[in-house]
Design a protein around this motif. Structure first.
Motif, mmCIF file in Angstrom:
data_model
loop_
_atom_site.group_PDB
_atom_site.id
_atom_site.type_symbol
_atom_site.label_atom_id
_atom_site.label_comp_id
_atom_site.label_asym_id
_atom_site.label_seq_id
_atom_site.Cartn_x
_atom_site.Cartn_y
_atom_site.Cartn_z
ATOM 1 N N GLY A 87 0.790 -1.222 0.000
ATOM 2 C CA GLY A 87 0.000 0.000 0.000
ATOM 3 C C GLY A 87 0.820 1.269 0.000
ATOM 4 O O GLY A 87 2.026 1.257 -0.255
ATOM 5 N N PHE A 88 0.126 2.357 0.303
ATOM 6 C CA PHE A 88 0.728 3.680 0.233
ATOM 7 C C PHE A 88 0.104 4.608 1.258
ATOM 8 O O PHE A 88 -0.977 4.340 1.800
ATOM 9 N N LEU A 89 0.798 5.725 1.480
ATOM 10 C CA LEU A 89 0.317 6.820 2.306
ATOM 11 C C LEU A 89 0.647 8.094 1.550
ATOM 12 O O LEU A 89 1.755 8.229 1.015
ATOM 13 N N ILE A 90 -0.305 9.005 1.469
ATOM 14 C CA ILE A 90 -0.083 10.288 0.801
ATOM 15 C C ILE A 90 -0.368 11.409 1.782
ATOM 16 O O ILE A 90 -1.394 11.407 2.471
ATOM 17 N N ASN A 91 0.565 12.368 1.867
ATOM 18 C CA ASN A 91 0.378 13.603 2.644
ATOM 19 C C ASN A 91 0.356 14.755 1.655
ATOM 20 O O ASN A 91 1.195 14.803 0.753
ATOM 21 N N GLN A 92 -0.595 15.662 1.842
ATOM 22 C CA GLN A 92 -0.680 16.786 0.909
ATOM 23 C C GLN A 92 -1.126 18.043 1.637
ATOM 24 O O GLN A 92 -2.004 18.002 2.509
ATOM 25 N N VAL A 93 -0.529 19.161 1.237
ATOM 26 C CA VAL A 93 -0.951 20.477 1.694
ATOM 27 C C VAL A 93 -1.800 21.073 0.579
ATOM 28 O O VAL A 93 -1.367 21.128 -0.569
ATOM 29 N N ILE A 94 -3.012 21.494 0.940
ATOM 30 C CA ILE A 94 -3.962 22.000 -0.044
ATOM 31 C C ILE A 94 -4.339 23.422 0.328
ATOM 32 O O ILE A 94 -4.649 23.701 1.494
ATOM 33 N N GLU A 95 -4.339 24.322 -0.649
ATOM 34 C CA GLU A 95 -4.858 25.673 -0.442
ATOM 35 C C GLU A 95 -6.204 25.749 -1.149
ATOM 36 O O GLU A 95 -6.305 25.451 -2.333
ATOM 37 N N ASP A 96 -7.234 26.122 -0.387
ATOM 38 C CA ASP A 96 -8.589 26.133 -0.928
ATOM 39 C C ASP A 96 -9.335 27.357 -0.404
ATOM 40 O O ASP A 96 -9.651 27.431 0.783
ATOM 41 N N GLU A 97 -9.568 28.318 -1.291
ATOM 42 C CA GLU A 97 -10.326 29.527 -0.955
ATOM 43 C C GLU A 97 -9.812 30.200 0.314
ATOM 44 O O GLU A 97 -10.569 30.523 1.230
ATOM 45 N N GLY A 98 -8.502 30.388 0.367
ATOM 46 C CA GLY A 98 -7.892 31.081 1.494
ATOM 47 C C GLY A 98 -7.608 30.202 2.704
ATOM 48 O O GLY A 98 -7.032 30.669 3.685
ATOM 49 N N ARG A 99 -8.011 28.959 2.651
ATOM 50 C CA ARG A 99 -7.757 28.044 3.765
ATOM 51 C C ARG A 99 -6.577 27.135 3.409
ATOM 52 O O ARG A 99 -6.374 26.809 2.247
ATOM 53 N N VAL A 100 -5.850 26.721 4.435
ATOM 54 C CA VAL A 100 -4.769 25.757 4.261
ATOM 55 C C VAL A 100 -5.214 24.462 4.923
ATOM 56 O O VAL A 100 -5.600 24.446 6.094
ATOM 57 N N LEU A 101 -5.178 23.386 4.154
ATOM 58 C CA LEU A 101 -5.611 22.079 4.643
ATOM 59 C C LEU A 101 -4.444 21.106 4.553
ATOM 60 O O LEU A 101 -3.668 21.145 3.605
ATOM 61 N N LEU A 102 -4.355 20.231 5.541
ATOM 62 C CA LEU A 102 -3.385 19.157 5.522
ATOM 63 C C LEU A 102 -4.171 17.857 5.451
ATOM 64 O O LEU A 102 -5.050 17.613 6.288
ATOM 65 N N GLU A 103 -3.867 17.049 4.452
ATOM 66 C CA GLU A 103 -4.599 15.796 4.259
ATOM 67 C C GLU A 103 -3.631 14.620 4.282
ATOM 68 O O GLU A 103 -2.598 14.643 3.612
ATOM 69 N N HIS A 104 -3.984 13.613 5.076
ATOM 70 C CA HIS A 104 -3.243 12.347 5.120
ATOM 71 C C HIS A 104 -4.196 11.258 4.639
ATOM 72 O O HIS A 104 -5.301 11.125 5.180
ATOM 73 N N THR A 105 -3.771 10.482 3.658
ATOM 74 C CA THR A 105 -4.568 9.370 3.139
ATOM 75 C C THR A 105 -3.720 8.112 3.198
ATOM 76 O O THR A 105 -2.595 8.100 2.704
ATOM 77 N N MET A 106 -4.270 7.067 3.811
ATOM 78 C CA MET A 106 -3.553 5.801 3.947
ATOM 79 C C MET A 106 -4.370 4.676 3.335
ATOM 80 O O MET A 106 -5.575 4.575 3.579
ATOM 81 N N ASN A 107 -3.692 3.834 2.560
ATOM 82 C CA ASN A 107 -4.335 2.661 1.983
ATOM 83 C C ASN A 107 -3.348 1.499 2.045
ATOM 84 O O ASN A 107 -2.571 1.287 1.117
ATOM 85 N N TRP A 108 -3.364 0.804 3.154
ATOM 86 C CA TRP A 108 -2.562 -0.394 3.321
ATOM 87 C C TRP A 108 -3.494 -1.584 3.282
ATOM 88 O O TRP A 108 -4.570 -1.555 3.873
ATOM 89 N N ARG A 109 -3.086 -2.628 2.607
ATOM 90 C CA ARG A 109 -3.867 -3.869 2.513
ATOM 91 C C ARG A 109 -3.027 -5.020 3.058
ATOM 92 O O ARG A 109 -1.830 -5.126 2.747
ATOM 93 N N SER A 110 -3.661 -5.893 3.813
ATOM 94 C CA SER A 110 -3.001 -7.073 4.340
ATOM 95 C C SER A 110 -2.771 -8.073 3.208
ATOM 96 O O SER A 110 -3.677 -8.338 2.422
ATOM 97 N N ARG A 111 -1.592 -8.627 3.138
ATOM 98 C CA ARG A 111 -1.297 -9.640 2.124
ATOM 99 C C ARG A 111 -2.033 -10.944 2.430
ATOM 100 O O ARG A 111 -2.343 -11.707 1.524
ATOM 101 N N SER A 112 -2.336 -11.195 3.713
ATOM 102 C CA SER A 112 -3.011 -12.433 4.104
ATOM 103 C C SER A 112 -4.512 -12.380 3.880
ATOM 104 O O SER A 112 -5.185 -13.400 3.934
#
Length: 143
Positions: free
Chosen positions: A86-111
């Motif tokens: 899997g993967f993890l993504i961190n992103q800083v987003i600017e949206d209409e004057g706001r600053v957002l921090l987003e963490h997205t995780m998608n790990w899958r068990s092999r078993s």
């Protein structure tokens, strides 16, 4: 573990939040609960490396980390892990004057046996909140 995302508004300029994400590449223990350190194994191009991260319980994971300053995105991809893919993504987003921090995780068990999703979601949330709080302290001149 199913896909989980946590997004938090940060009271700091986007470039300050980005500085923390870049620091997290070499020093994840400063930002992520349960992480004790990281060792860079190899450098790829100027915005890519392979590292080994030390976790609670004497567990280690190897991951390729790449970052893109123009989109303020960092991507962590698991490599050769016997338990997860899997993967993890961190992103800083600017949206209409706001600053957002987003963490997205998608790990899958092999078993095919998935660990408790709530504990993973909690770690993702805590990491995002901790990073946001550090950026806010720096922006306020405290840290």
């Amino acid at each position: 573990m199913p896909l989980c995302t946590h997004r938090v508004e940060v009271q700091a300029p986007a470039h300050v939040v980005w500085e923390f994400l870049v620091d997290k590449i070499q020093h994840p223990e400063r930002y992520v609960p349960g992480v004790h350190g990281a060792t860079v194994e190899e450098m790829g191009d100027p915005q890519c490396l392979v590292r080994t991260v030390e976790l609670d319980g004497d567990r280690r994971i190897k991951e390729r980390v790449s970052w893109t300053p123009s989109t303020r995105t960092v991507c962590f991809v698991l490599l050769d892990d016997p338990e997860f893919t899997g993967f993890l993504i961190n992103q800083v987003i600017e949206d209409e004057g706001r600053v957002l921090l987003e963490h997205t995780m998608n790990w899958r068990s092999r078993s095919g046996e998935e660990p408790e999703a709530e504990s993973w979601a909690t770690k993702v949330r805590e990491a995002a909140l901790h990073t946001a709080a550090q950026a806010e302290r720096r922006a306020a001149g405290i840290g």
